[in-house]
Scaffold this motif. Structure first.
Motif, PDB file in Angstrom:
ATOM      1  N   GLU A   1     -13.182  40.573   0.986  1.00  0.00           N
ATOM      2  CA  GLU A   1     -12.728  41.233  -0.240  1.00  0.00           C
ATOM      3  C   GLU A   1     -13.652  40.895  -1.395  1.00  0.00           C
ATOM      4  O   GLU A   1     -14.167  39.777  -1.478  1.00  0.00           O
ATOM      5  N   VAL A   2     -13.855  41.890  -2.265  1.00  0.00           N
ATOM      6  CA  VAL A   2     -14.799  41.706  -3.364  1.00  0.00           C
ATOM      7  C   VAL A   2     -14.072  42.006  -4.682  1.00  0.00           C
ATOM      8  O   VAL A   2     -13.250  42.927  -4.744  1.00  0.00           O
TER       9      VAL A   2
ATOM     10  N   VAL B   1     -17.969  52.179 -10.073  1.00  0.00           N
ATOM     11  CA  VAL B   1     -17.060  52.087  -8.928  1.00  0.00           C
ATOM     12  C   VAL B   1     -15.980  53.161  -9.078  1.00  0.00           C
ATOM     13  O   VAL B   1     -15.281  53.216 -10.082  1.00  0.00           O
ATOM     14  N   VAL B   2     -15.867  54.000  -8.076  1.00  0.00           N
ATOM     15  CA  VAL B   2     -14.865  55.073  -8.113  1.00  0.00           C
ATOM     16  C   VAL B   2     -13.580  54.616  -7.433  1.00  0.00           C
ATOM     17  O   VAL B   2     -12.478  54.935  -7.876  1.00  0.00           O
ATOM     18  N   GLU B   3     -13.709  53.898  -6.349  1.00  0.00           N
ATOM     19  CA  GLU B   3     -12.538  53.399  -5.617  1.00  0.00           C
ATOM     20  C   GLU B   3     -12.823  51.973  -5.149  1.00  0.00           C
ATOM     21  O   GLU B   3     -13.965  51.640  -4.813  1.00  0.00           O
ATOM     22  N   LEU B   4     -11.759  51.146  -5.105  1.00  0.00           N
ATOM     23  CA  LEU B   4     -11.905  49.793  -4.535  1.00  0.00           C
ATOM     24  C   LEU B   4     -10.598  49.449  -3.856  1.00  0.00           C
ATOM     25  O   LEU B   4      -9.526  49.483  -4.476  1.00  0.00           O
ATOM     26  N   ASP B   5     -10.674  49.163  -2.568  1.00  0.00           N
ATOM     27  CA  ASP B   5      -9.469  48.820  -1.814  1.00  0.00           C
ATOM     28  C   ASP B   5      -9.820  47.644  -0.898  1.00  0.00           C
ATOM     29  O   ASP B   5     -10.316  47.840   0.218  1.00  0.00           O
ATOM     30  N   GLY B   6      -9.587  46.420  -1.379  1.00  0.00           N
ATOM     31  CA  GLY B   6      -9.904  45.223  -0.601  1.00  0.00           C
ATOM     32  C   GLY B   6     -11.387  45.115  -0.357  1.00  0.00           C
ATOM     33  O   GLY B   6     -12.176  44.928  -1.286  1.00  0.00           O
ATOM     34  N   ALA B   7     -11.766  45.296   0.920  1.00  0.00           N
ATOM     35  CA  ALA B   7     -13.175  45.154   1.272  1.00  0.00           C
ATOM     36  C   ALA B   7     -13.908  46.496   1.308  1.00  0.00           C
ATOM     37  O   ALA B   7     -15.050  46.572   1.743  1.00  0.00           O
TER      38      ALA B   7
ATOM     39  N   PHE C   1     -23.973  40.591  -1.192  1.00  0.00           N
ATOM     40  CA  PHE C   1     -22.728  40.548  -0.404  1.00  0.00           C
ATOM     41  C   PHE C   1     -23.018  40.724   1.087  1.00  0.00           C
ATOM     42  O   PHE C   1     -23.978  41.413   1.441  1.00  0.00           O
ATOM     43  N   PRO C   2     -22.155  40.110   1.904  1.00  0.00           N
ATOM     44  CA  PRO C   2     -22.252  40.415   3.334  1.00  0.00           C
ATOM     45  C   PRO C   2     -21.661  41.809   3.586  1.00  0.00           C
ATOM     46  O   PRO C   2     -20.509  42.068   3.254  1.00  0.00           O
TER      47      PRO C   2
ATOM     48  N   GLU D   1     -14.958  43.171 -10.852  1.00  0.00           N
ATOM     49  CA  GLU D   1     -15.952  42.839 -11.888  1.00  0.00           C
ATOM     50  C   GLU D   1     -17.341  42.648 -11.280  1.00  0.00           C
ATOM     51  O   GLU D   1     -18.350  43.039 -11.871  1.00  0.00           O
ATOM     52  N   GLU D   2     -17.367  42.063 -10.074  1.00  0.00           N
ATOM     53  CA  GLU D   2     -18.659  41.807  -9.418  1.00  0.00           C
ATOM     54  C   GLU D   2     -19.371  43.132  -9.106  1.00  0.00           C
ATOM     55  O   GLU D   2     -20.591  43.242  -9.255  1.00  0.00           O
ATOM     56  N   LEU D   3     -18.574  44.102  -8.688  1.00  0.00           N
ATOM     57  CA  LEU D   3     -19.184  45.393  -8.305  1.00  0.00           C
ATOM     58  C   LEU D   3     -19.548  46.225  -9.530  1.00  0.00           C
ATOM     59  O   LEU D   3     -20.580  46.908  -9.556  1.00  0.00           O
ATOM     60  N   GLU D   4     -18.664  46.211 -10.537  1.00  0.00           N
ATOM     61  CA  GLU D   4     -18.895  47.045 -11.719  1.00  0.00           C
ATOM     62  C   GLU D   4     -20.172  46.647 -12.469  1.00  0.00           C
ATOM     63  O   GLU D   4     -20.748  47.459 -13.196  1.00  0.00           O
ATOM     64  N   ALA D   5     -20.600  45.401 -12.248  1.00  0.00           N
ATOM     65  CA  ALA D   5     -21.856  44.960 -12.873  1.00  0.00           C
ATOM     66  C   ALA D   5     -23.056  45.666 -12.249  1.00  0.00           C
ATOM     67  O   ALA D   5     -24.127  45.768 -12.859  1.00  0.00           O
ATOM     68  N   LEU D   6     -22.834  46.227 -11.031  1.00  0.00           N
ATOM     69  CA  LEU D   6     -23.966  46.856 -10.319  1.00  0.00           C
ATOM     70  C   LEU D   6     -23.982  48.384 -10.417  1.00  0.00           C
ATOM     71  O   LEU D   6     -25.036  49.007 -10.259  1.00  0.00           O
ATOM     72  N   GLY D   7     -22.799  48.969 -10.624  1.00  0.00           N
ATOM     73  CA  GLY D   7     -22.770  50.441 -10.662  1.00  0.00           C
ATOM     74  C   GLY D   7     -21.371  50.960 -10.957  1.00  0.00           C
ATOM     75  O   GLY D   7     -20.440  50.178 -11.166  1.00  0.00           O
TER      76      GLY D   7
END
Lengths: 264, 330
Positions: free
Chosen positions: B266-267, B278-284, B306-307, B270-276
């Motif tokens: 799971e990510v 994000v339209v959807e986020l559901d766990g992993a 990220f892995p 905030e970590e993802l939004e720093a990169l681009g």
């Protein structure tokens, strides 16, 4: 002109009316009750040997039975649906068809009325039976088909008049009020309430075409119009009819340019 | 491609619309004085449709789609412009023209108007006589359409007893009985369930394939357009803003892609939004919206931090492309 579309439309509407047979039987009251009701009134007025404008009690009773059959079976307002269709855009469904809108609606109108005409005959026969002491049969048998023939032309005339009024919806958005008001006036002017020839200003009422849908065919039936007068009257009727048909065509063409085809 | 069936040049339509003030006093004032405004529904559109072609005619509400179809069907008079349908001027409503077209409107059909209480077959017989079909022509067309629309068990049933989907099939069959050369479909699948929508699209495709008729279809269901249309015209405020196949239209309207990523854990958002974006986020699982040029950069950044179990780069569908387009157009 191809007749098949119109004959089919007539047949379909007869089928639709027959689906609502309760309405057809309920319609009997229109033919039965008014002549019975006015009988008591006119008996009070014309009792004994009295007469009014050449109508004695028997003539008056017969007038009401016959006229009521004619007038109650004539659609002076055509079909208020026509005006509603213009307003809400359902007219579009008809404009797409390779047939005349007037023709189709006329056929549907006649088709819808045929069961009422037949039921109405039973009603008229019943009331004639009840008032048999007063009900007169014409002395010359040709008068019945002649009266019916004039009345049928009067039906076309009345329908065309009502159709024209409905077309006002192209301009007024809603013509139902006008149509229904004109319907009531037309019943009066057809002689549905009182014989037109005993009314004041009768020259005016007899000049108008509505008399052909009630009063005039009844005059033929009663023997109050001679055979020699019929060609002239037929000419007048056809003249009115032609005028209405031309007017209908003109208003239809002008109205279509304003049609907005609401909805969809 | 076959012959030109629809020819439209510089078509304009201006309506006059009565305005009314709200409330009782507004209604009372309206009795004496009515305000009228002019609305331009079409601002000079031009296009052609050929035999065997299905044209998707799309746009937001009020764009002018139905107005165009009504002019093509001869129901409305245009304010200006030139229109020929099957070689005829539509609003003259000549018999041969009317026999060549069919206009199907959602939720409105002639059979429902006239033969609501009667068996379906009575409605078809009315159509037969309206369009002057011979017994042979009628039987042949009816047999074909009964098979195509699976109507054999419905012919004796009163129309009012059918479901909405069944009635839509009946009305569409009725609209094809005289084998029109131009089919105008205005929101044909509106109110139908998914199965009926798919079936109806199949019927239309099959009809066009079998007969070589031309077809113009408007729909707010982009699936209808993607499935049916060879070419799409996008209309907005009475003018065309894009044209092409459904795939071309997507590319023209939106250079954006969707990057779908499956992480091995799971990510945090905030970590993802720093990169681009994000339209959807559901766990992993996450979906990014990214322009074509930036996709490679984003993938590299994600792999570095990220892995990652899996990723796919997707083109938006027509619906999303339209949404993006109209959002950006304001």
């Amino acid at each position: 002109m191809r007749l098949r579309p119109y004959l089919r439309a007539l047949q379909v509407q007869t089928q639709v009316t027959l689906r609502y047979r309760g309405n057809v039987f309920a319609f009997l009251s229109y033919v039965l009750i008014p002549p019975l009701a006015v009988f008591f009134l006119w008996r009070a007025v014309l009792g004994g040997e009295r007469a009014l404008g050449g109508y004695d009690l028997s003539t008056m009773v017969t007038y009401y039975i016959v006229t009521q059959y004619f007038v109650a079976n004539t659609a002076f307002s055509a079909w208020t649906d026509i005006g509603e269709e213009i307003r809400d855009g359902r007219l579009t469904l008809w404009l797409l068809r390779p047939a005349s809108h007037y023709g189709l609606y006329f056929a549907r109108n006649i088709g819808g009325w045929i069961p009422y005409w037949i039921a109405g005959l039973l009603g008229a026969a019943a009331v004639a039976g009840i008032l048999h002491r007063y009900f007169l049969l014409p002395q010359e048998p040709w008068r019945i088909p002649m009266a019916v023939g004039f009345w049928l032309l009067g039906v076309v005339l009345a329908f065309t008049w009502g159709y024209i009024l409905n077309l006002l919806s192209f301009w007024t958005e809603r013509s139902t009020g006008i149509v229904l008001m004109a319907d009531a006036a037309a019943v009066f002017l057809a002689g549905g309430f009182v014989p037109l020839d005993i009314l004041p200003l009768k020259e005016i009422w007899l000049l108008l075409p509505f008399r052909f849908a009630g009063w005039f065919p009844t005059q033929i039936y009663l023997g109050r119009v001679g055979f020699a007068e019929l060609p002239r009257e037929l000419g007048l009727l056809l003249g009115w009819l032609l005028t209405f048909l031309v007017l209908q065509k003109l208003i239809w063409r002008l109205g279509l340019r304003r049609y907005q085809g609401a909805g969809g | 491609m076959g012959e030109i069936v629809v020819y439209v040049k510089d078509l304009r339509k201006v309506y006059r619309r009565a305005l009314g003030a709200a409330g009782l006093s507004g209604a009372a004032k309206g009795l004496f004085k009515r305000q009228v405004e002019e609305v331009t529904a079409l601002k000079g559109v031009s296009f052609e449709v050929r035999e065997g072609e299905i044209l998707g005619y799309i746009g937001p509400n009020g764009a002018g789609k139905t107005t165009t179809l009504k002019i093509l069907a001869g129901v409305l008079f245009p304010t200006a412009g030139e229109v020929r349908v099957l070689g005829y001027v539509p609003w003259r409503r000549q018999r041969a023209f009317l026999k060549g077209i069919s206009f199907v409107m959602s939720g409105r059909g002639l059979l429902e108007e006239i033969t609501w209480d009667l068996p379906v077959l009575d409605g078809f017989l009315l159509i037969k006589d309206l369009y002057g079909l011979s017994d042979r022509e009628f039987q042949s067309a009816l047999g074909e359409l009964v098979d195509l629309f699976e109507l054999s068990e419905l012919l004796k049933a009163p129309l009012r007893q059918l479901s909405h989907g069944q009635r839509a099939r009946v009305e569409l069959a009725a609209a094809l009985l005289w084998r029109p050369r131009l089919l105008l479909l205005d929101e044909p699948t509106l109110g139908l369930d998914l199965m009926s929508q798919a079936a109806l699209r199949g019927f239309v495709r099959e009809y066009v394939k079998r007969t070589g008729a031309a077809c113009i279809v408007t729909s707010h269901y982009t699936r209808d357009i993607e499935d049916l249309a060879d070419r799409v015209l996008l209309l907005d405020h009475g003018e065309f803003v894009a044209e092409g196949s459904p795939q071309e239209l997507v590319r023209k309207l939106s250079g954006m892609r969707r990057l779908r990523v499956a992480f091995e854990r799971e990510v945090a958002a905030e970590e993802l939004e720093a990169l681009g974006e994000v339209v959807e986020l559901d766990g992993a699982q996450a979906v990014f919206r990214v322009s074509a040029g930036q996709a490679k950069e984003l993938v590299q950044a994600l792999f570095a931090r990220f892995p990652i179990h899996d990723f796919t780069l997707e083109e938006p569908d027509l619906e999303e492309a339209l949404r993006i387009y109209f959002e950006e157009a304001g």
